[in-house]
Design a protein around this motif. Structure first.
Motif, PDB file in Angstrom:
ATOM      1  N   GLU A   1     -15.039  -3.228  -9.584  1.00 44.36           N
ATOM      2  CA  GLU A   1     -14.428  -1.931  -9.356  1.00 44.36           C
ATOM      3  C   GLU A   1     -15.481  -0.972  -8.828  1.00 44.36           C
ATOM      4  O   GLU A   1     -16.674  -1.091  -9.142  1.00 44.36           O
TER       5      GLU A   1
ATOM      6  N   ASN B   1       0.234  -8.609  -0.447  1.00 44.70           N
ATOM      7  CA  ASN B   1      -1.032  -8.066   0.049  1.00 44.70           C
ATOM      8  C   ASN B   1      -2.018  -9.152   0.474  1.00 44.70           C
ATOM      9  O   ASN B   1      -3.231  -8.957   0.430  1.00 44.70           O
TER      10      ASN B   1
ATOM     11  N   THR C   1      -1.368  -1.172  -4.802  1.00 47.35           N
ATOM     12  CA  THR C   1      -1.575  -2.620  -4.769  1.00 47.35           C
ATOM     13  C   THR C   1      -1.768  -3.178  -6.175  1.00 47.35           C
ATOM     14  O   THR C   1      -2.278  -4.278  -6.362  1.00 47.35           O
TER      15      THR C   1
ATOM     16  N   TYR D   1       4.900  -1.826  -5.411  1.00 48.67           N
ATOM     17  CA  TYR D   1       4.304  -2.955  -6.122  1.00 48.67           C
ATOM     18  C   TYR D   1       5.333  -3.574  -7.064  1.00 48.67           C
ATOM     19  O   TYR D   1       5.786  -2.939  -8.020  1.00 48.67           O
TER      20      TYR D   1
ATOM     21  N   ALA E   1       0.835  -1.201   0.000  1.00 49.70           N
ATOM     22  CA  ALA E   1       0.000   0.000   0.000  1.00 49.70           C
ATOM     23  C   ALA E   1       0.879   1.264   0.000  1.00 49.70           C
ATOM     24  O   ALA E   1       1.974   1.260   0.575  1.00 49.70           O
TER      25      ALA E   1
ATOM     26  N   THR F   1      -6.712  -5.578  -0.874  1.00 45.41           N
ATOM     27  CA  THR F   1      -6.962  -5.449  -2.305  1.00 45.41           C
ATOM     28  C   THR F   1      -7.514  -6.768  -2.823  1.00 45.41           C
ATOM     29  O   THR F   1      -7.255  -7.837  -2.240  1.00 45.41           O
ATOM     30  N   GLU F   2      -8.262  -6.713  -3.917  1.00 47.64           N
ATOM     31  CA  GLU F   2      -8.672  -7.942  -4.600  1.00 47.64           C
ATOM     32  C   GLU F   2      -7.511  -8.511  -5.412  1.00 47.64           C
ATOM     33  O   GLU F   2      -7.544  -9.673  -5.823  1.00 47.64           O
ATOM     34  N   ASN F   3      -6.493  -7.708  -5.624  1.00 46.69           N
ATOM     35  CA  ASN F   3      -5.353  -8.110  -6.451  1.00 46.69           C
ATOM     36  C   ASN F   3      -4.252  -8.736  -5.594  1.00 46.69           C
ATOM     37  O   ASN F   3      -3.094  -8.326  -5.628  1.00 46.69           O
ATOM     38  N   THR F   4      -4.606  -9.736  -4.801  1.00 42.59           N
ATOM     39  CA  THR F   4      -3.600 -10.452  -4.013  1.00 42.59           C
ATOM     40  C   THR F   4      -2.837 -11.402  -4.936  1.00 42.59           C
ATOM     41  O   THR F   4      -3.417 -12.005  -5.835  1.00 42.59           O
TER      42      THR F   4
END
Length: 548
Positions: A399, A317, A74, A211, A71, A334-337
């Protein structure tokens, strides 16, 4: 101030022997203007763990993976990416969209400020290859402020042998300093975050973001620019191989099932994200995988799930429970793990990362409008049209602010990483397909029986049956008919799939509503393609769907 050189993580500097990789790295960094830094060269996985923990970069989860939080970033920052416009790139880069120009002076000023900032700090260097084919691989030097980034790139790129490490001469350098933040007014950037690619200087500068995916995608973009000049088609796709050596490629944006469908237990994985297609076949750009792991289950994807509990894996994350087990269902950060791991953490792979010419090319799309057929066969021109379009759809909930399906067109199924005109990539892909005789398929893993909210998601069982039929050759002699809006050829019958599923119009309760929705989607395709017409031959432009 002199540059201290260390090949371990102890606090005491150690003089490197002349001619060693560490000494060569220090000399190269000094030539860039980096002085007074402590350099850790080509550390091993345990050494990088020790450094990351000492620097407070992350924690060890149960089973051994290193967990880190990145963060506020992410994910990638494509709007903060620039390419230096100069005599080399002015006429070869397709400016606009994600390819934003900047000047050599901006690059030089940023580099000078970054190298000055390095004084008194620790830097981690990894010398690696991008590409598994020795004839086309790119030697790269990754210089990072964070030990975790050094572990990430060690996982994701191809690791040299000890003998290769003694002789490797990097041809591209990445300098990534998350702690260095740009001053937009002074530095000519959009924000404090920046990714600046200079093809003439053969460098990428990254700052203001932790990131690690910027390292991976930065070099992917470099290969996408360099390889077409050598007749190699760079591709954002996964690749696998059957027992008979038959290779299949899977193009697709996030959410289309690219990773899931290419991880077929009956076929071996060549790679899951980035490949090149040469005159001899395909090769993986990477030595690892960068899998999205939100809601990952051991039942549905056991191979990837197992990597989230292995020493050497980097978990980005991912939230840890109190007992230090990864909670893969927690998307609060985040959903982007992500899980980044060497590809040999997966059992069912092609170890050399290479295969012959593909027999099948699959474009995956998740059509939330429920219009496109679950499988269709493409002509050469349709292939180029769909490749340039790169269509999928966002669905509500993915989103903030997305309340109904929204079309997403990402040219070449990877717009942020494609420096050249899409028509150039499409023509090269078409030549490779024509020379190899590969068949090309469009597969919709999205909705059927209606759009999102009224229809249902395509059955994964049906999708696998359709792919099995295509890859096995069972569809070679099938009867096909053409649907009226996109001109796509649909098989009349596929074993294991109900006939009505094959024709999307027949799955809708109101066929006239299907027609209206199909015309709407066709109009979106036409509007999107207008910006590409100038660089594409008329036969491809003629494939634009009918929305009358």
């Amino acid at each position: 101030m002199t540059t201290e050189i260390r090949t371990d993580t102890s606090r005491e500097p150690r003089e490197a022997a002349p001619g060693t990789p560490a000494a060569r790295a220090a000399s190269a960094l000094a030539a860039l203007g980096i002085h007074g830094a402590t350099i850790h060269a080509n550390l091993s996985v345990p050494e990088l763990y020790e450094a990351a923990l000492r620097l407070g970069e992350g924690h060890i989860a149960l089973g051994g993976p290193l967990t880190v939080h990145t963060a506020p970033h992410t994910g990638r920052s494509p709007k903060d990416r620039f390419i230096v416009e100069d005599d080399l790139t002015r006429g070869s880069v397709w400016w606009g969209g994600f390819n934003t120009p900047t000047t050599p002076d901006v690059f030089d000023r940023l580099l000078a400020r970054m190298t000055e900032w390095c004084a008194g700090r620790e830097l981690f260097v990894q010398d690696l290859f991008a590409g598994t084919d020795p004839a086309y691989r790119l030697p790269v030097r990754m210089v990072t402020e964070m030990a975790y980034h050094s572990l990430f790139v060690r996982n994701m790129f191809v690791r040299p042998t000890e003998a290769e490490l003694d002789t490797i001469e990097p041809e591209f350098t990445v300098l990534n300093l998350p702690g260095f933040k740009a001053d937009p007014a002074r530095d000519g950037t959009r924000s404090e975050t920046f990714i600046v690619v200079n093809f003439t200087r053969r460098m990428i500068l990254v700052g203001g973001t932790k990131y690690a995916g910027e390292n991976k995608k930065g070099i992917f973009g470099v290969l996408n620019y360099l390889l077409p000049e050598r007749g190699v088609m760079p591709m954002h796709c996964s690749a696998n191989m059957g027992d008979a050596g038959d290779v299949a490629l899977f193009f697709g944006l996030s959410g289309t099932g690219k990773t899931t469908l290419s991880a077929d237990p009956t076929r071996r994985l060549i790679g899951d994200d980035e490949h090149g297609w040469t005159d001899d076949g395909v090769f993986n750009f990477e030595g690892g995988c960068y899998a999205k792991v939100i809601n990952l289950s051991a039942e549905n994807e056991p191979a990837i799930h197992r990597t989230t509990h292995m020493f050497g894996t980097v978990l980005e994350n991912v939230v840890l429970r109190g007992d230090r087990t990864p909670d893969l269902d927690d998307g609060s950060l985040t959903e982007n793990t992500r899980s980044a791991y060497p590809i040999d953490f997966i059992d069912n792979i092609v170890p050399e990362g290479r295969g012959g010419h593909p027999r099948h090319v699959v474009f995956l799309t998740a059509d939330a409008y429920g219009v496109l057929p679950p499988i269709s066969r493409l002509t050469r021109e349709q292939m180029m049209y769909q490749f340039i379009s790169g269509f999928t759809a966002k669905i509500p909930g993915t989103e903030q602010g997305v309340a109904e399906p929204q079309p997403t067109f990402s040219t070449c199924f990877g717009a942020p990483f494609m420096p050249r005109h899409p028509g150039e990539y499409a023509a090269l892909l078409a030549r490779k397909v024509e020379e190899s005789g590969a068949k090309v398929w469009l597969v919709n893993t999205g909705w059927t029986g209606g759009k999102y909210g009224t229809g249902r998601r395509m059955s994964i069982r049906h999708t696998r049956a359709l792919l099995d039929a295509a890859l096995s050759g069972a569809l070679d002699a099938a009867e096909f008919h053409e649907e009226p809006f996109f001109g796509l050829s649909i098989p009349a019958e596929v074993p294991g799939v109900p006939a009505e599923v094959l024709d999307p119009r027949r799955t809708w309760a109101d066929p006239e509503e299907y027609d209206r929705t199909a015309r709407k989607l066709a109009g979106m395709f036409r509007e999107n393609f207008r910006r590409f017409e100038e660089g594409v031959n008329p036969e491809v432009v003629a494939c634009m769907p009918d929305h009358g």
